[in-house]
Design a protein around this motif. Structure first.
Motif, PDB file in Angstrom:
ATOM      1  N   PHE A 181      98.227  -0.662 -41.771  1.00 60.71           N
ATOM      2  CA  PHE A 181      97.633  -1.505 -40.736  1.00 60.71           C
ATOM      3  C   PHE A 181      96.881  -2.642 -41.422  1.00 60.71           C
ATOM      4  CE2 PHE A 181      96.891   1.737 -37.012  1.00 60.71           C
ATOM      5  CZ  PHE A 181      98.256   1.949 -36.936  1.00 60.71           C
ATOM      6  N   CYS A 182      97.097  -3.856 -40.952  1.00 63.74           N
ATOM      7  CA  CYS A 182      96.361  -5.023 -41.456  1.00 63.74           C
ATOM      8  C   CYS A 182      95.628  -5.637 -40.273  1.00 63.74           C
ATOM      9  CB  CYS A 182      97.318  -6.016 -42.112  1.00 63.74           C
ATOM     10  SG  CYS A 182      98.305  -5.288 -43.449  1.00 63.74           S
ATOM     11  N   PRO A 183      94.427  -5.146 -39.948  1.00 62.37           N
ATOM     12  CA  PRO A 183      93.757  -5.520 -38.702  1.00 62.37           C
ATOM     13  C   PRO A 183      92.914  -6.780 -38.780  1.00 62.37           C
ATOM     14  CG  PRO A 183      92.509  -3.812 -39.789  1.00 62.37           C
ATOM     15  CD  PRO A 183      93.725  -4.056 -40.646  1.00 62.37           C
ATOM     16  N   GLY A 184      92.805  -7.400 -39.943  1.00 63.09           N
ATOM     17  CA  GLY A 184      91.993  -8.607 -40.071  1.00 63.09           C
ATOM     18  C   GLY A 184      92.807  -9.861 -39.856  1.00 63.09           C
ATOM     19  N   ALA A 185      92.118 -10.977 -39.833  1.00 68.68           N
ATOM     20  CA  ALA A 185      92.740 -12.307 -39.798  1.00 68.68           C
ATOM     21  C   ALA A 185      91.648 -13.294 -40.168  1.00 68.68           C
ATOM     22  CB  ALA A 185      93.321 -12.634 -38.422  1.00 68.68           C
ATOM     23  N   TRP A 193      94.258  -8.352 -33.097  1.00 66.50           N
ATOM     24  CA  TRP A 193      94.520  -7.323 -32.082  1.00 66.50           C
ATOM     25  C   TRP A 193      93.295  -6.421 -31.987  1.00 66.50           C
ATOM     26  CZ3 TRP A 193      97.721  -2.312 -32.275  1.00 66.50           C
ATOM     27  CH2 TRP A 193      98.321  -2.057 -31.035  1.00 66.50           C
ATOM     28  N   PRO A 194      92.892  -5.985 -30.794  1.00 63.23           N
ATOM     29  CA  PRO A 194      91.634  -5.237 -30.652  1.00 63.23           C
ATOM     30  C   PRO A 194      91.604  -3.942 -31.464  1.00 63.23           C
ATOM     31  CG  PRO A 194      92.390  -6.025 -28.515  1.00 63.23           C
ATOM     32  CD  PRO A 194      93.489  -6.301 -29.485  1.00 63.23           C
ATOM     33  N   ALA A 195      90.430  -3.610 -31.941  1.00 64.24           N
ATOM     34  CA  ALA A 195      90.252  -2.373 -32.714  1.00 64.24           C
ATOM     35  C   ALA A 195      90.646  -1.152 -31.890  1.00 64.24           C
ATOM     36  CB  ALA A 195      88.804  -2.264 -33.186  1.00 64.24           C
ATOM     37  N   ALA A 196      90.324  -1.166 -30.603  1.00 64.29           N
ATOM     38  CA  ALA A 196      90.667  -0.017 -29.753  1.00 64.29           C
ATOM     39  C   ALA A 196      92.173   0.173 -29.663  1.00 64.29           C
ATOM     40  CB  ALA A 196      90.075  -0.213 -28.361  1.00 64.29           C
ATOM     41  N   HIS A 197      92.931  -0.914 -29.662  1.00 60.41           N
ATOM     42  CA  HIS A 197      94.395  -0.806 -29.629  1.00 60.41           C
ATOM     43  C   HIS A 197      94.925  -0.254 -30.950  1.00 60.41           C
ATOM     44  CE1 HIS A 197      94.199  -2.615 -25.831  1.00 60.41           C
ATOM     45  NE2 HIS A 197      94.899  -3.727 -26.008  1.00 60.41           N
ATOM     46  N   PHE A 198      94.394  -0.759 -32.075  1.00 62.22           N
ATOM     47  CA  PHE A 198      94.800  -0.204 -33.364  1.00 62.22           C
ATOM     48  C   PHE A 198      94.484   1.290 -33.415  1.00 62.22           C
ATOM     49  CE2 PHE A 198      95.001  -4.483 -35.481  1.00 62.22           C
ATOM     50  CZ  PHE A 198      96.188  -4.286 -36.179  1.00 62.22           C
ATOM     51  N   ALA A 199      93.321   1.688 -32.905  1.00 61.93           N
ATOM     52  CA  ALA A 199      92.928   3.090 -32.943  1.00 61.93           C
ATOM     53  C   ALA A 199      93.864   3.948 -32.095  1.00 61.93           C
ATOM     54  CB  ALA A 199      91.485   3.237 -32.464  1.00 61.93           C
ATOM     55  N   GLN A 221      85.743  -5.079 -43.049  1.00 60.22           N
ATOM     56  CA  GLN A 221      85.153  -3.744 -42.958  1.00 60.22           C
ATOM     57  C   GLN A 221      84.690  -3.391 -41.545  1.00 60.22           C
ATOM     58  OE1 GLN A 221      84.549  -0.892 -44.150  1.00 60.22           O
ATOM     59  NE2 GLN A 221      85.006  -0.950 -46.327  1.00 60.22           N
ATOM     60  N   PRO A 222      84.023  -4.304 -40.810  1.00 57.02           N
ATOM     61  CA  PRO A 222      83.550  -3.908 -39.481  1.00 57.02           C
ATOM     62  C   PRO A 222      84.666  -3.470 -38.538  1.00 57.02           C
ATOM     63  CG  PRO A 222      82.391  -5.868 -40.219  1.00 57.02           C
ATOM     64  CD  PRO A 222      83.483  -5.624 -41.214  1.00 57.02           C
ATOM     65  N   ILE A 223      85.765  -4.239 -38.464  1.00 54.97           N
ATOM     66  CA  ILE A 223      86.836  -3.837 -37.547  1.00 54.97           C
ATOM     67  C   ILE A 223      87.528  -2.584 -38.055  1.00 54.97           C
ATOM     68  CG2 ILE A 223      88.614  -5.357 -38.569  1.00 54.97           C
ATOM     69  CD1 ILE A 223      89.681  -5.755 -35.715  1.00 54.97           C
ATOM     70  N   ALA A 224      87.676  -2.440 -39.373  1.00 53.62           N
ATOM     71  CA  ALA A 224      88.297  -1.232 -39.912  1.00 53.62           C
ATOM     72  C   ALA A 224      87.436  -0.008 -39.641  1.00 53.62           C
ATOM     73  CB  ALA A 224      88.537  -1.394 -41.404  1.00 53.62           C
ATOM     74  N   ALA A 225      86.122  -0.159 -39.788  1.00 53.03           N
ATOM     75  CA  ALA A 225      85.216   0.957 -39.509  1.00 53.03           C
ATOM     76  C   ALA A 225      85.275   1.352 -38.039  1.00 53.03           C
ATOM     77  CB  ALA A 225      83.790   0.584 -39.909  1.00 53.03           C
ATOM     78  N   GLU A 226      85.416   0.355 -37.166  1.00 53.20           N
ATOM     79  CA  GLU A 226      85.529   0.653 -35.735  1.00 53.20           C
ATOM     80  C   GLU A 226      86.810   1.421 -35.444  1.00 53.20           C
ATOM     81  OE1 GLU A 226      85.454  -1.681 -31.415  1.00 53.20           O
ATOM     82  OE2 GLU A 226      85.226  -2.819 -33.282  1.00 53.20           O
ATOM     83  N   CYS A 235      92.996   7.781 -40.172  1.00 52.90           N
ATOM     84  CA  CYS A 235      93.090   6.580 -41.005  1.00 52.90           C
ATOM     85  C   CYS A 235      92.426   6.790 -42.358  1.00 52.90           C
ATOM     86  CB  CYS A 235      92.416   5.390 -40.320  1.00 52.90           C
ATOM     87  SG  CYS A 235      93.031   5.013 -38.663  1.00 52.90           S
ATOM     88  N   ARG A 236      92.818   5.948 -43.286  1.00 47.78           N
ATOM     89  CA  ARG A 236      92.056   5.790 -44.529  1.00 47.78           C
ATOM     90  C   ARG A 236      91.678   4.326 -44.627  1.00 47.78           C
ATOM     91  NH1 ARG A 236      92.726   8.242 -50.606  1.00 47.78           N
ATOM     92  NH2 ARG A 236      91.030   7.019 -51.536  1.00 47.78           N
ATOM     93  N   ASN A 237      90.387   4.060 -44.617  1.00 48.29           N
ATOM     94  CA  ASN A 237      89.887   2.687 -44.624  1.00 48.29           C
ATOM     95  C   ASN A 237      89.836   2.172 -46.051  1.00 48.29           C
ATOM     96  OD1 ASN A 237      88.589   0.267 -44.332  1.00 48.29           O
ATOM     97  ND2 ASN A 237      86.725   1.103 -43.419  1.00 48.29           N
ATOM     98  N   LEU A 238      90.731   1.248 -46.384  1.00 51.52           N
ATOM     99  CA  LEU A 238      90.803   0.660 -47.723  1.00 51.52           C
ATOM    100  C   LEU A 238      90.324  -0.786 -47.757  1.00 51.52           C
ATOM    101  CD1 LEU A 238      94.290   2.157 -48.621  1.00 51.52           C
ATOM    102  CD2 LEU A 238      92.113   2.795 -49.689  1.00 51.52           C
TER     103      LEU A 238
END
Length: 337
Positions: A181-185, A193-199, A221-226, A235-238
């Protein structure tokens, strides 16, 4: 062309999309040595390109002039006796250092009054060359000549040996099934894309046996932590825990990737991973993922693409209404039955 300096873009994705140009320059000029002048955050992807001999640090950030320092760097580069420079950014500032270095042939597009700085000038026809890849590749041609097709896709090296070294350095073991998953931009929240959708997607994939690795810079980090908090154990937050080169290797080791329109999306494409690319405020019409294994998801709302960093209407419907079930369905071709 015998020895050339490439003035690289300041964005990771843009630099990746320039890789086919470097390969074509080597085809057209056998034995040419290509060195890249690039900011430190872009250098790792250039190190993974077969055509680039070495990367020279470009210390000038976005919008920084520092004319005297640019002149000093140019005079240092003059000792390298480059016979050509290829200037990929279209700004005036990007063309200064090759001129200060006295490089005889300086190739680029006309723009920002660069007439004295760029002396092998291409005129950009945006309608004829809608993709950034096409515009970069045009610089390998004689000005005015048609672009030679077909166009290859970018390639970044990630060998089994590279990946093994990265796993060892990070003390990681690859799970049986991995989704990247690459949730940043970097550009802004209107591309995320919203953190809740990734989750929710992570929970659905975990039910199918996948571990979701989250990639990004420390800023992500903030969106990944969410995401991690909303999908505990999935998940594994890298984010911020790897170098960019390590992220390249780990993404290359994943089964598939789900990415916002970002530099890491282009990494996933360039290492040959199947991917789902999520578009909101931006458009795949200029910088799509360059891969035959990429699926592009966009709702194509009337208000998008707006190309804004933050949704000007305040609702971000272009991404909020792109549901996890739609993304999961797009991933299904890469998941065993």
């Amino acid at each position: 062309m015998r020895r050339a300096l490439i003035v690289a873009p300041s964005w990771i994705g843009d630099s990746i999309m320039a890789e086919p140009l470097f390969a074509r320059l080597q085809e057209r000029h056998p034995g040419v040595q290509l060195d890249a002048l690039a900011p430190p955050w872009v250098a790792p992807v250039l190190h993974r390109m077969a055509s680039i001999r070495k990367v020279i640090d470009n210390p000038f950030g976005h919008g920084t002039l520092r004319l005297k320092a640019r002149w000093q760097l140019g005079r240092q580069l003059a000792k390298q006796a480059y016979d050509s420079a290829v200037v990929l950014p279209n700004s005036l500032k990007s063309a200064l250092i090759p001129a200060f270095a006295g490089i005889p042939q300086r190739i680029g597009f006309t723009g920002e009054t660069r007439y004295g700085l760029i002396n092998l000038r291409h005129k950009l026809d945006k309608a004829a060359l809608p993709l950034m890849l096409e515009r970069f590749m045009q610089l390998a041609e004689t000005p005015g000549a048609s672009l030679t097709r077909p166009l290859p896709y970018p390639v970044l090296r990630s060998t089994p040996e590279d990946q093994a070294a990265t796993f060892a350095a990070l003390r990681m073991v690859r799970p049986e099934k991995v989704a990247a998953f690459c949730p940043g931009a970097e550009y802004g929240p209107a591309k995320r894309w919203p953190a809740a959708h990734f989750a929710e997607l992570a929970r659905q994939l975990a039910a199918r046996g996948y571990v979701c690795w989250l990639f990004g810079s420390p800023k992500d980090q903030p969106i990944a932590a969410e995401i991690d908090a909303l999908a505990p154990g999935c998940c594994r937050n890298l984010c911020g825990a790897t170098t960019l080169e390590q992220a390249i290797d780990l993404i290359a080791a994943a089964d598939f990737a789900v990415c916002n329109d970002s530099g890491l999306m282009h990494v996933a494409a360039a290492v040959g991973r199947p991917l789902v690319a999520l578009y909101g405020s931006s458009s795949p019409g200029f910088t799509p993922p360059l891969s035959d294994q990429a699926k592009i998801l966009s709702l194509n709302l009337a208000c998008s693409p707006c190309f804004q960093r933050v949704c000007p209407l305040g609702h971000l419907d272009c991404l909020n209404k792109l549901l996890p079930a739609q993304v999961l369905a797009a991933c299904s071709d890469w998941m065993p039955a």
